[in-house]
Design a protein around this motif. Sequence first.
Motif, mmCIF file in Angstrom:
data_model
loop_
_atom_site.group_PDB
_atom_site.id
_atom_site.type_symbol
_atom_site.label_atom_id
_atom_site.label_comp_id
_atom_site.label_asym_id
_atom_site.label_seq_id
_atom_site.Cartn_x
_atom_site.Cartn_y
_atom_site.Cartn_z
ATOM 1 N N ARG A 239 -116.809 -32.281 8.555
ATOM 2 C CA ARG A 239 -117.857 -32.677 7.844
ATOM 3 C C ARG A 239 -117.507 -32.716 6.495
ATOM 4 N N TRP A 241 -114.776 -33.984 5.384
ATOM 5 C CA TRP A 241 -114.391 -35.506 5.306
ATOM 6 C C TRP A 241 -115.368 -36.340 5.402
ATOM 7 N N GLY A 242 -116.658 -35.980 6.109
ATOM 8 C CA GLY A 242 -117.768 -36.989 6.432
ATOM 9 C C GLY A 242 -118.404 -37.028 4.869
ATOM 10 N N SER A 243 -118.454 -35.748 4.078
ATOM 11 C CA SER A 243 -118.811 -35.785 2.517
ATOM 12 C C SER A 243 -118.068 -36.755 1.648
ATOM 13 N N VAL A 245 -115.797 -39.054 2.568
ATOM 14 C CA VAL A 245 -115.745 -40.663 2.765
ATOM 15 C C VAL A 245 -117.122 -41.237 2.230
ATOM 16 N N ALA A 246 -118.202 -40.533 2.546
ATOM 17 C CA ALA A 246 -119.593 -41.106 2.059
ATOM 18 C C ALA A 246 -119.596 -41.364 0.626
ATOM 19 N N SER A 274 -118.247 -41.846 7.725
ATOM 20 C CA SER A 274 -119.139 -40.734 7.360
ATOM 21 C C SER A 274 -120.260 -40.331 8.395
ATOM 22 N N ALA A 277 -118.315 -38.731 11.468
ATOM 23 C CA ALA A 277 -117.736 -37.443 11.282
ATOM 24 C C ALA A 277 -118.406 -36.381 11.975
ATOM 25 N N PHE A 302 -126.628 -39.236 3.751
ATOM 26 C CA PHE A 302 -125.631 -39.618 2.791
ATOM 27 C C PHE A 302 -125.784 -39.183 1.320
ATOM 28 N N ASN A 305 -124.519 -35.791 1.463
ATOM 29 C CA ASN A 305 -122.976 -35.918 1.545
ATOM 30 C C ASN A 305 -122.112 -36.086 0.100
ATOM 31 N N THR A 309 -119.977 -33.311 -2.371
ATOM 32 C CA THR A 309 -118.724 -34.026 -2.905
ATOM 33 C C THR A 309 -118.805 -33.666 -4.305
#
Length: 339
Positions: A239, A241-243, A245-246, A274, A277, A302, A305, A309
């Motif tokens: 999660r 990493w998802g944030s 890359v978003a 994203s 993930a 999105f 995320n 970040t």
Amino acid sequence: MATPLVSVIVPSYNYASSLAVCLHTVAAQTYPAIEVVVVDDHSTDDSVAVAESLGVPVIALADNGGCGRARNVGVANTTGEILFFVDADVAMAPDAVAEAVAILEAEPQVGAVCGIEDPEPLLHDTLVSRYRGLQYHHWSASGEGNVTFLFPAMCAIRRRVYTEVGPFNPALKQTEEVDYGYRISRRHQLRLTSRVRGRHDHDHQLLPLLRKLFHRARLRIPLYARARRFATGFETASRAWGSLVAAAALPALVLPLSFGAPWSVVPAALFVASIAADRQMYALVYRRRGIGFLPFFVAVHFLVNVTITVGVAAGAAQWLLSRPFRQLYDSTFPVEAAA
């Protein structure tokens, strides 16, 4: 064996709209030995009047100090062997207290038990609250088991464990539960279970939700820098990493504008990554709400995320520049005196 007394402590700040629902579910618990107190954190609405109209004792604080301090005050003014914290915007299932006590009685190594909230919102059935209910439910339910992240909206703690670990840190008004989860789990098992259930009146407007998530992400940086790991049970590496890359997908939009259409594959790939993930969450949304709700959910998540970040980046910068911020979790505090 004698039935242990459970002290149900309800911290409340401007939750008049949901407090009556919460207290009715406390009164409807199947567990027989309960005392209940509402700690009003200097509300400006009718919360105190709502609790008093139902015959529930209220401790009205003279100023607003946050949920952590309110819970400490509740502990200081109750006598139960088991403390059960329930937020004023939560409606518990009738067996929530009984299930929590059963786990604590059967497993002495477990110091605290936290519940999992249903995916449906309690009162404000808006698109945003539907998003938040599904997202929060999945992130919680996917971590069921032993965790290091405290979920204080429905949480039973042995009083002796609370005494041993110490009170909630009243200086932490948005991250006191993460701090407390680390403190408990260093000495005892902290159990997250679907046997303890309830329904939450989730955030129903987007901007307040994003603002809250930004500050929570920012304020966790000093704790995670010291612990050198995420709290388990809610936040995972995938999660995170998802944030990341978003958020990276936004500056990547410059590539096709600067170098031509073929470069549009980069922001598109980041956006897809994203989603991948946390793909099981999107599968849950599809099953429960259908294809029509999915685009809205994807768009809001999105934004969530990206907000997380940005909050992490702001917290990292503040950690580098501010010594008091780095020391945010270093102090210990005495139990609040009885009100």
